[in-house]
Motif scaffolding. Structure first.
Motif, mmCIF file in Angstrom:
data_model
loop_
_atom_site.group_PDB
_atom_site.id
_atom_site.type_symbol
_atom_site.label_atom_id
_atom_site.label_comp_id
_atom_site.label_asym_id
_atom_site.label_seq_id
_atom_site.Cartn_x
_atom_site.Cartn_y
_atom_site.Cartn_z
ATOM 1 N N GLN A 1 -26.077 34.888 -27.950
ATOM 2 C CA GLN A 1 -26.407 35.722 -26.796
ATOM 3 C C GLN A 1 -27.910 35.657 -26.500
ATOM 4 N N TYR A 2 -28.732 35.673 -27.548
ATOM 5 C CA TYR A 2 -30.178 35.578 -27.357
ATOM 6 C C TYR A 2 -30.554 34.240 -26.711
ATOM 7 N N TYR A 3 -29.914 33.173 -27.166
ATOM 8 C CA TYR A 3 -30.182 31.872 -26.545
ATOM 9 C C TYR A 3 -29.766 31.875 -25.068
ATOM 10 N N GLY A 4 -28.684 32.587 -24.763
ATOM 11 C CA GLY A 4 -28.269 32.714 -23.372
ATOM 12 C C GLY A 4 -29.331 33.406 -22.534
ATOM 13 N N GLU A 5 -29.968 34.423 -23.104
ATOM 14 C CA GLU A 5 -31.053 35.109 -22.402
ATOM 15 C C GLU A 5 -32.212 34.150 -22.125
ATOM 16 N N LEU A 6 -32.518 33.295 -23.104
ATOM 17 C CA LEU A 6 -33.601 32.321 -22.909
ATOM 18 C C LEU A 6 -33.231 31.303 -21.840
ATOM 19 N N GLN A 7 -31.979 30.907 -21.790
ATOM 20 C CA GLN A 7 -31.544 30.004 -20.722
ATOM 21 C C GLN A 7 -31.753 30.658 -19.356
ATOM 22 N N THR A 8 -31.433 31.933 -19.254
ATOM 23 C CA THR A 8 -31.622 32.668 -17.996
ATOM 24 C C THR A 8 -33.089 32.695 -17.587
ATOM 25 N N LEU A 9 -33.962 32.686 -18.604
ATOM 26 C CA LEU A 9 -35.406 32.668 -18.332
ATOM 27 C C LEU A 9 -35.928 31.268 -18.017
ATOM 28 N N GLY A 10 -35.038 30.271 -18.029
ATOM 29 C CA GLY A 10 -35.437 28.896 -17.722
ATOM 30 C C GLY A 10 -35.930 28.104 -18.910
ATOM 31 N N ALA A 11 -35.617 28.589 -20.126
ATOM 32 C CA ALA A 11 -36.115 27.930 -21.343
ATOM 33 C C ALA A 11 -35.071 27.055 -22.025
ATOM 34 N N GLY A 12 -34.038 26.675 -21.317
ATOM 35 C CA GLY A 12 -32.946 25.929 -21.935
ATOM 36 C C GLY A 12 -33.331 24.599 -22.542
ATOM 37 N N ARG A 13 -34.376 23.971 -22.018
ATOM 38 C CA ARG A 13 -34.798 22.664 -22.548
ATOM 39 C C ARG A 13 -35.832 22.806 -23.654
ATOM 40 N N GLN A 14 -36.292 24.022 -23.918
ATOM 41 C CA GLN A 14 -37.217 24.220 -25.037
ATOM 42 C C GLN A 14 -36.428 24.238 -26.341
ATOM 43 N N ASP A 15 -37.124 24.026 -27.456
ATOM 44 C CA ASP A 15 -36.389 23.904 -28.707
ATOM 45 C C ASP A 15 -35.958 25.268 -29.232
ATOM 46 N N THR A 16 -35.070 25.236 -30.205
ATOM 47 C CA THR A 16 -34.398 26.448 -30.659
ATOM 48 C C THR A 16 -35.339 27.486 -31.257
ATOM 49 N N SER A 17 -36.517 27.081 -31.679
ATOM 50 C CA SER A 17 -37.459 28.040 -32.257
ATOM 51 C C SER A 17 -38.044 28.975 -31.212
ATOM 52 N N ALA A 18 -37.716 28.783 -29.933
ATOM 53 C CA ALA A 18 -38.215 29.661 -28.862
ATOM 54 C C ALA A 18 -37.617 31.057 -28.927
ATOM 55 N N LEU A 19 -36.808 31.334 -29.937
ATOM 56 C CA LEU A 19 -36.358 32.719 -30.141
ATOM 57 C C LEU A 19 -37.547 33.670 -30.288
ATOM 58 N N LEU A 20 -38.663 33.170 -30.815
ATOM 59 C CA LEU A 20 -39.861 34.003 -30.903
ATOM 60 C C LEU A 20 -40.381 34.359 -29.512
ATOM 61 N N LEU A 21 -40.320 33.418 -28.602
ATOM 62 C CA LEU A 21 -40.766 33.647 -27.226
ATOM 63 C C LEU A 21 -39.999 34.812 -26.604
ATOM 64 N N ARG A 22 -38.721 34.889 -26.889
ATOM 65 C CA ARG A 22 -37.902 35.994 -26.362
ATOM 66 C C ARG A 22 -38.437 37.333 -26.841
ATOM 67 N N LEU A 23 -38.776 37.450 -28.134
ATOM 68 C CA LEU A 23 -39.286 38.707 -28.678
ATOM 69 C C LEU A 23 -40.640 39.064 -28.069
ATOM 70 N N GLN A 24 -41.478 38.050 -27.893
ATOM 71 C CA GLN A 24 -42.798 38.298 -27.331
ATOM 72 C C GLN A 24 -42.730 38.737 -25.881
ATOM 73 N N GLN A 25 -41.801 38.152 -25.144
ATOM 74 C CA GLN A 25 -41.653 38.526 -23.741
ATOM 75 C C GLN A 25 -41.070 39.926 -23.583
ATOM 76 N N GLN A 26 -40.184 40.310 -24.508
ATOM 77 C CA GLN A 26 -39.664 41.674 -24.492
ATOM 78 C C GLN A 26 -40.765 42.689 -24.705
ATOM 79 N N LYS A 27 -41.700 42.357 -25.632
ATOM 80 C CA LYS A 27 -42.823 43.239 -25.921
ATOM 81 C C LYS A 27 -43.705 43.394 -24.683
ATOM 82 N N ALA A 28 -43.936 42.251 -24.013
ATOM 83 C CA ALA A 28 -44.777 42.278 -22.817
ATOM 84 C C ALA A 28 -44.139 43.106 -21.708
#
Length: 297
Positions: free
Chosen positions: A270-297
């Motif tokens: 589900q978290y990866y799905g959220e990243l896809q919605t943000l346009g990050a589908g072609r970024q590598d799987t470690s972008a789960l950190l990006l999701r947490l940082q963007q939530q904080k922002a």
């Protein structure tokens, strides 16, 4: 230095990030390699770099080969190549071996093995782990689902790019083992992302934290190889989110069939799905950190 192995005529279909170097290792080891790829440019580039032949259609590529090796994207790609519009099975020599390195469903592997039997062919599901770097270095781990008699030939043919290989059972067992791999990896990456996020919020030097804890019980391949790129916000180093979601969907579908409880896997998917919605589908799987940082922002 490659060990002495009997040479074979091999067709390799799919020259992506993984397949390109894998086919190259086969050519460098002395096999006669015939390649096919949807992208003509990629095929021409491979022929310039390695000794082998390239063809414009699948049927010509696979004819009179001892084995056909696939490394493509999805279930539908494998099905289309083998029994669909390309119909490779009909063009293959009776008795030839199909080695499928694509990560697919176990059901697809079982269906392809059944179809292969109708053509007097042999099929094995042989997904791999180790990423693009493992493919380049010839250091992949192979998970094999096959008939017992076919395993020695599979082990021999794939040896130029293999670090570890194991037969896990009959057809489909290789893919089910790859599902275990992806389940474990997904949880590890999420845990690493949360650890780095916590360290950042706590005002710690994240690089020093990772240096210390990677030597203890928390250590993993993901931690050793991805923590610094995650800290630097670089997410172009590995397996794309789009592909991981495809794989985790397969895991969850199989879990629905066998009754396994994959609560964490379902959540990470589900978290990866959220990243896809943000346009990050072609970024590598470690972008789960990006999701947490963007939530904080």
């Amino acid at each position: 230095m490659y060990e002495e192995i009997p040479m074979a005529t091999l067709a390799f279909i799919g020259l992506g990030n993984m397949g390109y170097p894998m086919a190259g290792h086969l050519a460098n080891s002395g096999h006669e390699v015939r390649v096919y790829n949807r992208s003509q440019t990629k095929k021409d580039q491979w022929i310039k770099e390695f000794r082998g032949q390239g063809f414009g259609d699948v049927a010509t590529t696979v004819s009179n080969c001892d084995a056909v090796i696939l490394c493509v994207g999805r279930d539908d790609d494998v099905r289309d190549l083998l029994i669909g519009s390309h119909n490779a099975m009909a063009a293959m020599r009776p008795g030839a071996l199909i080695i499928d390195h694509t990560t697919t469903s176990a059901t697809l592997a079982e269906d392809m093995a059944s179809a292969a039997q109708n053509f007097n062919l042999r099929f094995a599901d042989v997904p791999v782990s180790g990423g693009q770097q493992g493919a380049i270095n010839g250091q992949l781990s192979l998970m094999v689902g096959c008939h017992t008699d076919d395993y020695p030939e599979i082990k021999q043919l794939t040896s130029p790019y293999t670090r570890m290989i194991e037969r896990l059972g009959d057809i489909g067992c290789g893919q089910k083992t790859k599902m275990v791999n992806q389940i474990c990896v997904a949880g590890l990456i999420q845990a690493l992302a949360e650890g780095l996020h916590f360290a950042e919020q706590a005002g710690l030097d994240r690089s020093k934290v990772m240096e210390v804890i990677s030597q203890g019980a928390a250590g993993s391949w993901q931690m050793s190889n991805r923590h610094q790129t995650m800290i630097d916000g670089e997410y172009q180093h590995g397996f794309a989110i789009d592909w991981m979601r495809k794989d985790l969907d397969i895991c969850l579908e199989e879990a629905n069939r066998n009754g396994a409880n994959l609560a964490i896997t379902r959540l990470v998917n589900q978290y990866y799905g959220e990243l896809q919605t943000l346009g990050a589908g072609r970024q590598d799987t470690s972008a789960l950190l990006l999701r947490l940082q963007q939530q904080k922002a």
